[in-house]
Design a protein around this motif. Structure first.
Motif, PDB file in Angstrom:
ATOM      1  N   LEU A 108       0.576  -1.121   0.077  1.00  0.00           N
ATOM      2  CA  LEU A 108       0.008  -0.039   0.076  1.00  0.00           C
ATOM      3  C   LEU A 108       0.737   1.261  -0.003  1.00  0.00           C
ATOM      4  N   GLY A 109       2.117   1.098   0.517  1.00  0.00           N
ATOM      5  CA  GLY A 109       2.994   2.306   0.466  1.00  0.00           C
ATOM      6  C   GLY A 109       3.525   2.686  -0.887  1.00  0.00           C
ATOM      7  N   LEU A 111       1.332   3.083  -3.378  1.00  0.00           N
ATOM      8  CA  LEU A 111      -0.165   3.529  -4.234  1.00  0.00           C
ATOM      9  C   LEU A 111       0.297   4.967  -4.443  1.00  0.00           C
ATOM     10  N   PRO A 112       1.078   5.913  -4.023  1.00  0.00           N
ATOM     11  CA  PRO A 112       1.432   7.077  -4.555  1.00  0.00           C
ATOM     12  C   PRO A 112       1.961   7.185  -5.615  1.00  0.00           C
ATOM     13  N   ARG A 160       5.531  -0.560   5.679  1.00  0.00           N
ATOM     14  CA  ARG A 160       4.546   0.217   4.705  1.00  0.00           C
ATOM     15  C   ARG A 160       5.006   1.495   4.558  1.00  0.00           C
ATOM     16  N   GLN A 164       7.074   3.831   1.060  1.00  0.00           N
ATOM     17  CA  GLN A 164       6.346   5.005   0.538  1.00  0.00           C
ATOM     18  C   GLN A 164       7.726   5.759   0.034  1.00  0.00           C
TER      19      GLN A 164
END
Lengths: 272, 328
Positions: A108-109, A111-112, A160, A164
């Motif tokens: 999920l990290g 996603l950006p 996570r 990012q």
């Protein structure tokens, strides 16, 4: 809306921040300035405003006065995804609402960094694996997150945040619940990240850890900043008495700073 | 993409797509005189295009709307018990249709009933937006939905209660049970464009729902725009479920059960649950409708009744399984 951060060495700056909850001030007149490469610890007693300050720096808190700037631009002027690549935020709350595998949680990290429909690229997969290695959670990769202990889960959520790959990592008491070895490994990892022209801003309860790893310590007391500087300078018995209502001993063992909370401060005894 | 996870998602998507295709073809082939393609006579062709085709298309899209809306609402509210009716659109659409029947408007022209249903769903959506706004907590949103559903339910009961002629009351009762019988191409043209727009909006929420599994603050930090997401969820569900309910009536349990059933297969990742739930919902409603037509004892049973009859034992099984998991 800005969709790029023009300057890689842009500083994150809180400028005269005031935050109110109801009629009481949670933060009053906070000025903090963090440059890439710095490791900043925020300390203070329960309810002193640490979490609110971190949320404010991450652009997740409505402020009543003042503003937070990245470079010379207010956080609110950036596109959300641009900001997500610059600032990563790890809250104290460790709830994961669905029982996903740990690898998916760490992913999920990314996603950006992904476009709308794409899955993880090979680069993403490498970064996810590396983040899991750094936090020693590779062996949990295919385990549902609910099967992990509190400390293990905390490490997955830190991984996570690392995945990012943001310039500023803001973490709210990330070491709570971690055992000694993982606390030290995590702090070493944060030091390593800071040495790569990135910045760490974390709330900590353990003052000895803060003194040992941080370049700078911000001490909060009832929403106000009472000290902001290198550990040796700000971790004085006077400051600790003011911030934590304790008598303390600040010393060194084998060249490492140690802060000992000796006794609660009572109105008769005064500070040491 | 990690091959293991990709495989699981691909497998379940392919399986639900195959099931949907199979059920769609079965629905098209099944007529009152048994299985088979229509004869080449004009009448048979007309029957095929005017009766079987609309039924199959509406069956698929209704199920898809319910399944996907359920999956999106469960992900958005981070609650496995959320279902499309929760936000009040089903209740609103039902009330609109019931008012049309009660007032006799439904007899005046063919599309009066579904149009009134759409109007009801639209009003319910406007009320929920006015009540919950764009920044309130999910609890406020749920409370607003429950309030609207309760009010719509109460007014529906009032319409039944005050219904002067027993025929209208029976018609209301039957309509509330949900059915695909006797729907025409007009219904298809009215509902499917709205459902498709709703489905498209809901499908775009996948990555935001993934991010939301770490809570609203982290989701915002990961680039989710909370206001935009709420708009897509409410407007998408309103279009899809409102339009579906307006033409078929309330079909119970599909939106709750289908995502539940498929969740494990996608390793509980909310964004990956969307496409399988869309396809699975369509397949399920079509399959139940085919079963209704195939099994003669069920001939008079309404679609919504049978989905509920299947849904309730499914939940009993979930309870038993949960207890089993809790102790083991």
């Amino acid at each position: 809306m800005r969709d790029t951060v023009t300057n890689k060495s842009a500083r994150l700056r809180a400028d005269q921040i005031f935050v109110h909850r109801g009629h009481s001030a949670v933060l009053s007149n906070i000025n903090v300035d963090i440059a890439p490469g710095e490791f900043v610890a925020v300390v203070g007693a329960n309810g002193s405003g640490k979490s609110t300050l971190l949320k404010t720096l991450a652009g997740l808190q409505n402020v009543h006065k003042g503003q937070v700037l990245l470079g010379d631009v207010a956080l609110s002027s950036y596109e959300r995804r641009t900001l997500a690549k610059s600032i990563a935020y790890l809250p104290q709350d460790r709830t994961v609402h669905w029982n996903m595998t740990c690898e998916r949680v760490v992913a999920l990290g990314r996603l950006p960094h992904r476009n709308f429909v794409a899955g993880d690229s090979a680069t993403d997969a490498n970064i996810i694996t590396e983040a899991m290695e750094r936090m020693d959670v590779v062996r949990f990769a295919q385990r549902p997150i609910a099967t992990l202990s509190g400390g293990e889960k905390a490490r997955v959520l830190i991984a996570r945040t690392l995945a990012q790959q943001a310039t500023f990592i803001i973490a709210d008491e990330p070491t709570a619940g971690l055992d000694y070895v993982h606390t030290l490994q995590f702090c070493d990892e944060l030091r390593r990240i800071a040495s790569q022209r990135r910045a760490i801003i974390i709330a900590l309860h353990d003052l000895s850890i803060a003194a040992r790893y941080a370049d700078r310590i911000v001490i909060l007391r009832r929403g106000a900043c009472i000290a902001n500087g290198p550990p040796a300078q700000v971790l004085s018995t006077g400051n600790l008495a003011a911030a934590f209502d304790i008598n303390s001993i600040v010393t060194e063992v084998n060249g490492m700073p140690v802060v000992l909370a000796a006794s609660p401060l009572t109105s008769e005894s005064g500070s040491l | 993409m990690s091959p293991r996870i990709w495989d699981g998602f691909n497998t379940v998507t392919a399986a639900t797509a195959a099931a949907a295709c199979l059920a769609f073809v079965a629905s098209l082939m099944l007529g009152s005189d048994g299985f088979g393609l229509p004869h080449t006579t004009d009448v048979a062709q007309l029957v095929f295009w005017e009766i079987r085709f609309p039924r199959a298309v509406l069956g698929f899209f209704t199920g898809a709307a319910l399944g996907l809306s359920g999956a999106v609402l469960q992900g958005y509210l981070r609650n496995p018990l959320a279902e499309p009716g929760l936000l009040g659109m089903t209740g609103g659409a039902s009330l609109g249709a019931v008012i049309a029947i009660h007032s006799g408007l439904s007899g005046s022209f063919a599309l009066a009933l579904p149009l009134a249903g759409l109007l009801g769903a639209g009003v319910a959506t406007l009320v929920i937006v006015a009540l919950a706004g764009s920044h309130s907590s999910t609890t406020t949103l749920i409370l607003a939905g429950v309030a609207i559903s309760s009010l719509a339910g109460a007014l529906t009961s009032l319409a039944l209660n005050l219904s002067a002629n027993p025929f209208a009351a029976t018609e209301i009762m039957f309509w509330l049970m949900g059915s695909l019988t006797d729907r025409s191409l007009l219904h298809v043209w009215l509902a499917t464009p709205l459902i498709i727009v709703g489905l498209a909006m809901l499908l775009t929420t996948a990555r935001d729902l993934d991010a939301l599994s770490l809570g609203e603050e982290v989701a915002t930090n990961l680039g989710v725009d909370p206001v935009g997401l709420r708009f897509k969820v409410i407007a998408g569900a309103a279009l899809a479920v409102g339009a579906a309910t307006a033409v078929t009536g309330a079909i119970a349990f599909v939106g709750l059960m289908v995502p539940h059933f498929l969740r494990r297969a996608v390793a509980e990742q909310p964004g990956r649950l969307l496409l399988p739930s869309l396809l699975g919902g369509g397949a399920f409603v079509l399959a139940v409708d085919v079963a209704l037509r195939l099994l003669s004892p069920l001939a008079d049973v309404r679609l919504g009744v049978l989905t509920a009859l299947i849904g309730a034992p499914f939940f009993l099984w979930l309870v038993v399984k949960k207890r089993w998991d809790d102790v083991s």
